[in-house]
Design a protein around this motif. Structure first.
Motif, PDB file in Angstrom:
ATOM      1  N   LEU B 376     -19.072   1.933  13.957  1.00  0.00           N
ATOM      2  CA  LEU B 376     -17.904   1.350  13.119  1.00  0.00           C
ATOM      3  C   LEU B 376     -16.830   0.651  13.846  1.00  0.00           C
ATOM      4  O   LEU B 376     -16.136   0.133  13.127  1.00  0.00           O
ATOM      5  CB  LEU B 376     -17.342   2.741  12.468  1.00  0.00           C
ATOM      6  N   HIS B 377     -16.731   0.820  15.125  1.00  0.00           N
ATOM      7  CA  HIS B 377     -15.652   0.352  15.803  1.00  0.00           C
ATOM      8  C   HIS B 377     -15.884  -1.483  15.536  1.00  0.00           C
ATOM      9  O   HIS B 377     -16.733  -2.059  15.270  1.00  0.00           O
ATOM     10  CB  HIS B 377     -15.985   0.202  17.197  1.00  0.00           C
ATOM     11  N   ASP B 378     -14.355  -1.919  15.362  1.00  0.00           N
ATOM     12  CA  ASP B 378     -14.076  -3.452  15.341  1.00  0.00           C
ATOM     13  C   ASP B 378     -14.838  -3.802  14.024  1.00  0.00           C
ATOM     14  O   ASP B 378     -15.355  -5.035  13.947  1.00  0.00           O
ATOM     15  CB  ASP B 378     -14.825  -4.154  16.414  1.00  0.00           C
ATOM     16  N   THR B 379     -14.996  -2.784  12.794  1.00  0.00           N
ATOM     17  CA  THR B 379     -15.529  -3.522  11.628  1.00  0.00           C
ATOM     18  C   THR B 379     -14.537  -3.260  10.645  1.00  0.00           C
ATOM     19  O   THR B 379     -13.174  -2.744  10.866  1.00  0.00           O
ATOM     20  CB  THR B 379     -16.869  -2.493  11.161  1.00  0.00           C
ATOM     21  N   PHE B 381     -14.319  -0.986   8.492  1.00  0.00           N
ATOM     22  CA  PHE B 381     -14.070   0.593   8.371  1.00  0.00           C
ATOM     23  C   PHE B 381     -12.892   0.590   9.156  1.00  0.00           C
ATOM     24  O   PHE B 381     -11.889   1.541   8.211  1.00  0.00           O
ATOM     25  CB  PHE B 381     -15.165   1.421   8.836  1.00  0.00           C
ATOM     26  N   ILE B 439     -16.770   0.636   2.554  1.00  0.00           N
ATOM     27  CA  ILE B 439     -18.200   0.255   2.628  1.00  0.00           C
ATOM     28  C   ILE B 439     -18.577  -0.870   3.474  1.00  0.00           C
ATOM     29  O   ILE B 439     -19.530  -1.096   4.130  1.00  0.00           O
ATOM     30  CB  ILE B 439     -18.556   0.190   1.071  1.00  0.00           C
ATOM     31  N   SER B 442     -19.091   0.111   7.039  1.00  0.00           N
ATOM     32  CA  SER B 442     -19.965   0.693   7.512  1.00  0.00           C
ATOM     33  C   SER B 442     -21.334   0.244   7.220  1.00  0.00           C
ATOM     34  O   SER B 442     -22.244   0.282   8.111  1.00  0.00           O
ATOM     35  CB  SER B 442     -20.022   2.122   6.690  1.00  0.00           C
ATOM     36  N   GLY B 444     -21.490  -2.814   8.428  1.00  0.00           N
ATOM     37  CA  GLY B 444     -21.601  -3.584   9.600  1.00  0.00           C
ATOM     38  C   GLY B 444     -20.638  -4.940   9.535  1.00  0.00           C
ATOM     39  O   GLY B 444     -21.112  -5.790  10.588  1.00  0.00           O
TER      40      GLY B 444
END
Lengths: 314, 537
Positions: B376-379, B381, B439, B442, B444
């Protein structure tokens, strides 16, 4: 394993995708229960104890030791479980198996290159065999980039002047997205690559033919392929539009103004020098951001790209 | 039109000079408020531009990639450094804190005015940087990108460096005010919880902000003289920058949220007409959060290449912060039990806060857990989580506080009907804008992307539609607040039936806050005492 994806997660195609998703959904359900308690409580109290004409509140408790201990202990137990689960899986995701095939990943503005053990190399296309652990040894040539394959649930920053490592084992043949996840400037969202997972046979065929790429093609046709596969397309258009760099359309044997004010005619040597030492002849109006392709392109590939640019007459 | 109290802080003394040289904490607070609201509008315009661009309407772009990168950088930097960090402490805190503790002013009125002008000076640099080739680094200014890009990183970081001093001085002033200027009889545990929140915040402001200043100065020196502390080509370490930056910027997140929690702890007892549940638990959890906030910065760096063991420790400490935050939520919830709950506009914001902050906090668990953070990092989310905590948390609390103390500030009421409409629109628009981003992330979708693959388009479009509802809510709010400012009905001294000390004086209060020496007849939440009967209506 679920390969179609769920409401929240994309399809999973690596050995630990399923485990990451299990933890994700465990947290999601636990969070949903807590949110339901808060929402149900707030709505119930708001309706039950709504203010009428008069403001009369019955004196309620101002604390309740048993209740307060319960709502401290239960979340504490829960977060400790989530912590250990997340940590154990993280270790697994960070320690590649000893027998993994090692591929060197290089990130630079704004493309990815992949070097294989036998000397083959690709740009923006990571080709790997299915069901084999792949260790990625990564570094950057300029700023920090991020190596992210959503379908494999892996991500790791790619940093200049030090190596970072991640690994995966693909469980299914197919083509998957690879994103740059760490902001790196104008071309950040164009720094995309594809992961091509091949069956064992197809992979060894590709591996053998990889070194003979472009055989049986005209130089210009091969150059057209390289224009895409070596990521020229990220910054240079072929339709005349200015992008990060100048267009390739109808530039050959035309004069061009350089940033030092001089003007030159674009010939084969100009193209070759611009690829190998991009800052030597900077076209006026553009930033000096192109990296050198010295060591990435061999002579035949340079010939092919030059022939391709010559072929783009209109 | 009904008249305001003949002599109040707004007209005593008169003249523009009496404002710009004022030492009155209320006037300084209101001048801060004006600048902060202007910053919010500016940052909001950039936010709307980001969403409009990402709509990719009919596949077209609104702006180029470079412009987009500058726009999201400006949105972040303006919202964080010019709006949200000073919003509650410097504007509402300045106005209310001395009144709440029964003081005439803050401990150092001149320092207070100086901090305001330092803020203005820093803001000028930040705005100047917009005109001179705005920075395109993101609000985090990560090296080596920020050391090499040719946009105006120096003027923006210098602006942020200067703004830091304003924040430090405000914090220092509040700490001394709370220690030294509480009225006789107001012991620590008789202080309103908003004061506890501001006190915990002030400690972080004083201890953490200097680190940001040092970091930004190093970045500026790196750009000007190539000292090589972060530049890998000279043996420097770009990851070191991230450690320095987050050592401030993680505590800074609590500089932003703790005062918001303080406001919610005021709103819920007043509008539920009920004694706060677990006063000491809320007060101590503020201090616990302030302490732990210094120990969790590494959770921003789980995929930066830092060692797995550092990751383990930071992950564990991060989960510890969840506990005091959870305790607060349960205490607020329990305060509603057997209350007499009003749905006035400030309370609608408190309900919004409860819902949105809970989602923001719970989604932090996905990011605190190492294995799920990798994905989830840097997305988006992270973008959604951050906005649920900062906008769903702090901004909702700020708006609740703004409406709650609005009659006290100007002596005028706003239109309750339109205020309710705006609160509901903001709530709905916010969720549509940002829940979709959970959403997206998560699935991507990386953050800070100008272009994105087609599979993300429909969710991006929904998010953009949500931003229009959100924008409409804010436009309505601007209209009725401006109307109230000039033509609103006169407000009584205590329109909500509050028990904290600021409600014992006139609206707007006199220059010296209290016409008579205030006395402490009851605690801030003693709605169950007979003495409190007859307060309000």
């Amino acid at each position: 394993m679920d390969t179609t994806g769920t409401l929240f997660m994309p399809p999973g195609h690596s050995t630990f995708a399923g485990e990451v998703d299990s933890l994700f959904y465990f947290i999601l359900y636990a969070a949903a229960v807590f949110l339901a308690i808060v929402v149900f409580g707030a709505v119930f109290f708001a309706v039950r104890y709504r203010r009428g004409r008069k403001t009369i509140a019955s004196p309620g408790p101002s604390h309740n030791t048993a209740l307060e201990i319960i709502w401290t202990i239960i979340p504490t137990i829960l977060v400790v479980i989530v912590f250990f689960w997340g940590f154990r899986l993280y270790l697994k995701m960070n320690i590649p198996p000893k027998d993994a095939m090692e591929i060197k990943v290089t990130g630079q503005k704004w493309f990815w290159s992949f070097d294989y053990p036998d000397g083959a190399s690709t740009v923006n296309e990571l080709v790997v065999p299915v069901d084999k652990p792949i260790k990625l040894l990564m570094s950057s040539r300029d700023v920090i980039h991020g190596f992210f394959i959503p379908d494999f649930r892996i991500k790791m920053d790619v940093v200049p002047n030090r190596y970072t490592v991640t690994w995966f084992e693909a469980t299914q043949a197919g083509v998957f997205d690879l994103f740059c996840s760490q902001y790196c400037g104008k071309g950040h969202s164009e720094m995309l690559a594809k992961v091509k997972v091949l069956g064992e046979r197809e992979f060894s065929d590709w591996f053998v033919s990889g070194t003979k790429a472009g055989e049986g093609m005209s130089l210009a046709d091969y150059g057209a392929k390289l224009y895409i596969s070596k990521a020229c397309v990220t910054c240079h258009s072929i339709d005349g539009a200015a992008n990060v760099g100048p267009t390739f359309k109808a530039i050959f044997s035309q004069p061009v103004r350089l940033s030092d004010g001089s003007s030159v005619i674009i010939d084969e040597n100009f193209i070759r020098e611009s690829i190998l030492s991009p800052q030597a002849n900077l076209v006026a109006g553009y930033q000096p951001v192109m990296p050198t392709f010295q060591g990435i392109l061999n002579d035949r590939e340079l010939d092919a790209l030059t022939a391709y640019i010559k072929s783009l007459k209109q | 039109m009904e008249s305001l109290p003949e002599r109040n802080y707004l007209n005593d003394p008169r003249g523009w000079k009496s404002w710009i040289f004022t030492l009155d904490h209320k006037r300084i607070g209101m001048m801060y408020l004006a600048f902060i609201m202007a910053s919010f509008v500016l940052g909001g315009i950039f936010a709307m531009l980001i969403r409009l661009e990402l709509l990719h309407f009919e596949g077209r772009h609104l702006m180029g990639a470079q412009t987009y990168n500058q726009v999201f950088t400006l949105h972040g930097a303006i919202m964080i450094f010019l709006f949200i960090i000073p919003s509650i402490p410097a504007a509402l805190g300045n106005f209310i804190l001395p009144q709440m503790v029964g003081a005439k002013d803050v401990a150092f009125p001149r320092l207070n005015l100086a901090s305001f002008y330092i803020y203005v000076f820093g803001a000028v640099f930040a705005v100047y940087s917009m005109a001179s080739g705005a920075a395109d680094t993101g609000w985090t200014f990560y090296t080596p990108y920020s050391a090499t890009t040719n946009t105006s990183v120096i003027s923006m970081t210098l602006g942020v460096f200067i703004l830091g001093f304003s924040s430090i001085l405000t914090g220092l002033n509040f700490i001394v005010t709370v220690h030294k200027l509480r009225m006789p009889g107001m012991t620590w545990f008789k202080m309103p919880l908003f004061v506890w929140g501001l006190y915990a915040t002030a400690i972080i402001q004083v201890l953490a902000t200097p680190v940001l200043g040092i970091t930004l100065i190093l970045l500026i020196l790196e750009r000007l003289f190539g000292i090589g502390i972060f530049d890998p080509a000279m043996g420097g370490d770009p990851i070191l920058y991230q450690h320095f930056f987050w050592f401030y910027s993680h505590p800074a997140v609590y500089i932003m949220i703790l005062p918001g929690m303080g406001i919610i702890s005021e709103l819920i007892p007043v509008f539920a007409h009920r004694k706060i549940f677990g006063y000491k638990a809320i007060a101590f959890s503020s201090l616990a959060i302030a302490f732990l906030s210094f120990l969790v910065w590494g959770h921003h760096m789980f995929v930066s290449g830092q060692s797995q063991y550092a990751g383990m420790i930071f992950s564990f400490l991060t989960f510890l912060v969840a506990i005091p935050s959870g305790i607060k939520v349960f205490n607020w919830l329990a305060t509603l039990y057997k209350g007499s709950i009003s749905f006035a506009a400030p309370m609608l914001y408190a309900f919004s806060f409860l819902f949105l902050f809970t989602i923001g906090g719970l989604t932090g668990m996905f990011l605190g857990a190492l294995a799920t953070d990798v994905h989830l990092h840097d997305t988006y989310f992270v973008v959604a989580h951050f906005h649920y905590v900062m906008m769903g948390g702090t901004v909702m609390a700020f708006l609740g506080g703004l409406h709650y103390w609005w009659p006290k500030m100007w002596g005028r009421m706003y239109n309750e009907f339109w205020a309710k409409i705006a609160a509901v629109l903001v709530f709905l628009g916010f969720n549509l804008t940002f829940f979709t981003q959970f959403i997206l992330g998560s699935k991507g979708m990386p953050r800070r992307y100008y272009n994105y693959p087609d599979q993300y388009h429909s969710l991006h479009a929904l998010s953009t539609y949500g931003s229009w509802i959100l924008g409409l809510g804010f436009i309505i709010m601007a209209v009725y607040l401006i109307h109230s400012f000039f033509r609103g009905k006169a407000a009584s001294g205590n329109p909500w039936g509050g028990l904290t000390l600021e409600w014992t004086n006139n609206s707007p209060p006199p220059k010296e806050n209290f016409l008579e020496t205030p006395t402490l007849k009851y605690g801030p939440y003693d709605y169950d005492r007979p003495l409190a009967e007859g307060q309000g209506d």
